[in-house]
Scaffold this active site. Structure first.
Site, short mmCIF file in Angstrom:
data_model
loop_
_atom_site.label_atom_id
_atom_site.label_comp_id
_atom_site.label_asym_id
_atom_site.label_seq_id
_atom_site.Cartn_x
_atom_site.Cartn_y
_atom_site.Cartn_z
N SER A 544 12.93 18.68 57.75
CA SER A 544 11.73 18.75 57.26
C SER A 544 10.65 17.43 58.02
O SER A 544 10.92 16.97 59.14
CB SER A 544 11.51 18.79 56.07
OG SER A 544 9.85 19.38 55.58
N HIS A 659 12.70 27.66 53.91
CA HIS A 659 12.67 26.03 54.17
C HIS A 659 14.11 25.43 54.06
O HIS A 659 14.33 24.58 54.71
CB HIS A 659 11.46 25.29 53.57
CG HIS A 659 11.18 24.12 54.08
ND1 HIS A 659 11.14 23.86 55.45
CD2 HIS A 659 11.23 22.75 53.56
CE1 HIS A 659 10.98 22.70 55.78
NE2 HIS A 659 11.00 22.09 54.69
#
Length: 688
Positions: A544, A659
């Site tokens: 991320s 995610h």
């Protein structure tokens, strides 16, 4: 790059893009998964993840402790509950409320558990959140805890990025996608409504509306007996909040959905402060100085007095050069304060009284360890659950009541042999002179014949953003896949994180993001200078925002590393704000459309700074088709660009996973085996 030749890879489900993904996946699987070592490692890591001896962490709701649990027999998991007396047993008896595997099979959907809000104070119903394949968007269904079934005519919402929470038996606060104009530029709800049972969501009364340029809107109800209050507000940016008390008074606002009139009373604190209401107290955590107190302080005000204009706080915590506030947890009569001292945990109990707030230690935490309050029941008792672990010490879960001795409830099993290993903390010096702490977990130099270990394969991890702190924690996966095979594991506490409070985070915002990159490179150089590793044996990994960090290391400091793993990353820093939730992160990085910000973003954007004539270490990029937070186009386009330039790169994209990159333990084990197989292959350690 003025024109983007790989823009077509941003078409998430486009036929050409998915065909490209399939080709890259096949290449990566052929390169990394076909040997027997990969399967053996994947199986070993799956055993760690499925281990039934691990601690089943719980949340108390009334007389029951609730837990969500995955194992080999329940890959998607079960939501279950038990009593404290049963939980104390080695093998507790659990009452299963919802079997997500059975639900997914029965409905033919790839459901992933996304949590549940249990109604207070009767605990008879819950709002269950279900995600398809791990995305941030969820479906919401009301669930009856008595019948263990969904309520046929209850609260129910289709898939969207939704926030919903109980007000009372027949009302909820609802923020969801109502169609065009109801979502912010960041892709989150911009309206808050009070929704009454038996009516359509579209009929719910509007109580708050944020601007399209805000990040999101929210509403919640505090049901503490005697202190019932409702709040609404918005997040103009990722780090600022406007909070209003929803007051049923003079009718200057809209309706509350139940026939009453409401008005909004602003909780007038600095926009970047965090606000919490606890019984008669308003607790304010500062990111910038206010009322003579420095950033990082925790202040307490009488709630009603504050709304009336009183601004004389009781100061509960003030940071210094080595300490920072990590968080707090209220019980019925006390506040448990969690602080960091050079990234090691300290725990205190604060108690309000007529002469101010008294304080005393809660528990002794070992050096270089982390303690976390996992649960309290603030409306009922002074009970707390405290988890303590470190890099080499598995978790121990304690239960206590403030003022009495704590008991050990559960101890997690060790998943690797830590004999001969140690944890050390060092400080690297960044180019601007800042001391940057980092943890080294690996062979103990004291056990070596000459007091020094030979340079070995080393994995350095970092994040450095959004005020997120990298604290000591036990990982059976890292232990099995890396430490147990002779590797050294390092975690860097670089600027951009929250290890030293807001100042540490704010030091690397916007144009100063490069300071986080310099910190990480300084840690890498310090590892090499200390003889812990060499550039050819030093691998790095991050995901991320940490994926952005990895991209910056690739383009700015390639000579320091032997291999780089990049998970669900941000890499195109000139288009991130146009992709999914990217607009919400402009407070962290800057606005690519701004003349003031675009130059510094272009200067470090990894995607735009890849070059043909540079020597790059091998790269593994991973992402998920169903990541609806960080667009998979970042990883796809970077892999394509590296390939075009002739650099060594492997790419893998799960179709599901969101995610997090995985929806179950099997997928997680595969991802970890892929990562560590790649690292061992290139860092010259013992292959898996």
């Amino acid at each position: 790059m003025t024109d983007d030749p790989f823009l077509w890879l941003e078409d998430v489900d486009g036929a050409d893009a998915l065909a490209w993904v399939a080709e890259r996946n096949a290449e990566t699987r052929a390169a990394l998964t076909e040997g027997p070592g990969f399967r053996a490692l994947q199986t070993e890591l799956r055993e760690v993840l499925d281990d039934t001896g691990r601690i089943p962490y719980t949340t108390r709701r009334g007389e029951f402790l609730y837990s969500f649990w995955r194992d080999a027999g329940h890959p998607k998991g079960v939501w279950r509950r038990t009593t404290l007396d049963r939980y104390r047993e080695d093998d507790p008896e659990w009452e299963v409320l919802l079997d997500v595997d059975a639900l997914a099979a029965g409905e033919g959907e790839g459901w992933v558990w996304a949590g549940a809000a249990v109604r207070y104070p009767d605990y008879g119903r819950a709002l269950v959140r279900l995600s398809r394949d791990g995305s941030d968007a969820v479906c919401v269904r009301e669930f009856d805890l008595g019948t263990k079934a969904f309520v046929e005519d209850g609260f129910r919402l289709p898939e969207a990025k939704t926030n919903v929470g109980w007000i009372d038996e027949d009302h909820v606060f609802l923020a969801t996608d109502f169609g065009p104009g109801t979502m912010t530029d960041s892709g989150y709800p911009r309206t808050v409504r009070r929704w009454r049972r038996g009516t359509a969501p579209e009929q719910a009364e509007l109580v708050f509306e944020a601007a399209a340029g805000d990040v999101s809107a929210f509403g919640w109800h505090d049901a503490t007996p005697g202190f019932e209050r409702s709040f609404v507000g918005c997040r103009p940016t990722f780090f600022t909040t406007e909070v209003f008390l929803l007051s049923d008074t003079d009718g200057t606002g809209g309706t509350d959905g139940a026939g009453g009139r409401v008005r909004l009373v602003k909780v007038d604190v600095p926009a970047d402060a965090d606000v919490d209401a606890w019984r008669e107290w308003l607790l304010v955590t500062l990111r910038t100085p206010w009322l003579g107190q420095p950033s990082g302080s925790l202040l307490a005000f009488d709630f009603d007095g504050f709304l009336a204009g009183e601004r004389s706080p009781q100061v509960l915590f003030v940071p210094d050069a080595h300490t920072a506030l990590a968080g707090f947890s209220p019980t019925r009569r006390h506040l448990i304060l969690n602080t960091f001292a050079d990234v090691s945990t300290r725990m205190e109990v604060l108690t309000p009284g007529p002469d101010g707030w008294a304080r005393r230690p809660l528990a002794d935490v070992p050096p270089l360890a982390c303690a976390t309050v996992t649960d309290t029941d603030a409306d009922v008792s002074d009970e707390y659950f405290l988890d303590v672990d470190s890099y080499l010490r598995p978790s121990t879960l304690y239960r206590g009541e403030i003022g009495a001795d704590a008991e050990i409830l559960k101890s997690a099993p060790a998943h690797f042999d830590a004999t001969g290993l140690s944890v050390r903390q060092y400080f690297a010096t960044s180019p601007d002179g800042t001391a940057v702490p980092y943890f080294v977990v690996g062979p103990d130099p004291a056990a070596a014949p000459d007091g020094e270990c030979d340079p070995g394969p080393t994995l350095l991890y970092g994040y450095g953003g959004f005020e997120v702190s990298m604290v000591p924690s036990y990982s059976g996966v890292t232990g099995r896949a890396w430490l147990g095979r002779g590797g050294t594991y390092v975690v860097a506490n670089i600027r951009g994180g929250g290890e030293y409070g807001p100042r540490w985070h704010q030091a690397a915002l916007g144009a100063d993001r490069v300071l986080a990159f310099e910190d990480f490179a300084a840690v890498a150089a310090d590892l090499i200078a200390r003889g812990i590793t060499t550039p050819s044996r030093l691998g790095i990994a991050g995901g991320s925002n940490g994926g952005l960090l990895m991209g910056a290391m690739l383009t700015r400091y390639p000579e320091l590393f032997g291999a780089i793993v990049v998970h669900v990353p941000l890499l195109d820093m000139l288009r991130f704000h146009r992709l999914l939730a990217g607009a919400s992160w402009m407070a962290e990085y800057g606005d690519p459309d701004s003349e003031a910000d675009r130059p510094h973003l272009a200067e470090y954007s990894p995607y735009h700074n890849l070059a043909a004539g540079q020597m790059y270490p091998p790269v593994l990029l991973t992402t998920s088709t169903r990541d609806d937070r960080v667009h998979p186009g970042h990883a796809r386009k970077t892999a394509a660009r590296l390939r075009e330039l002739g650099h060594p790169v492997l790419f893998h994209e799960h179709t599901g996973g969101g995610h997090a990159g995985a929806t179950d333990n099997e997928q997680s084990a595969f991802n970890q085996a892929l990562t560590h197989t790649f690292l061992w292959r290139h860092l010259g350690g013992r292959a898996t």
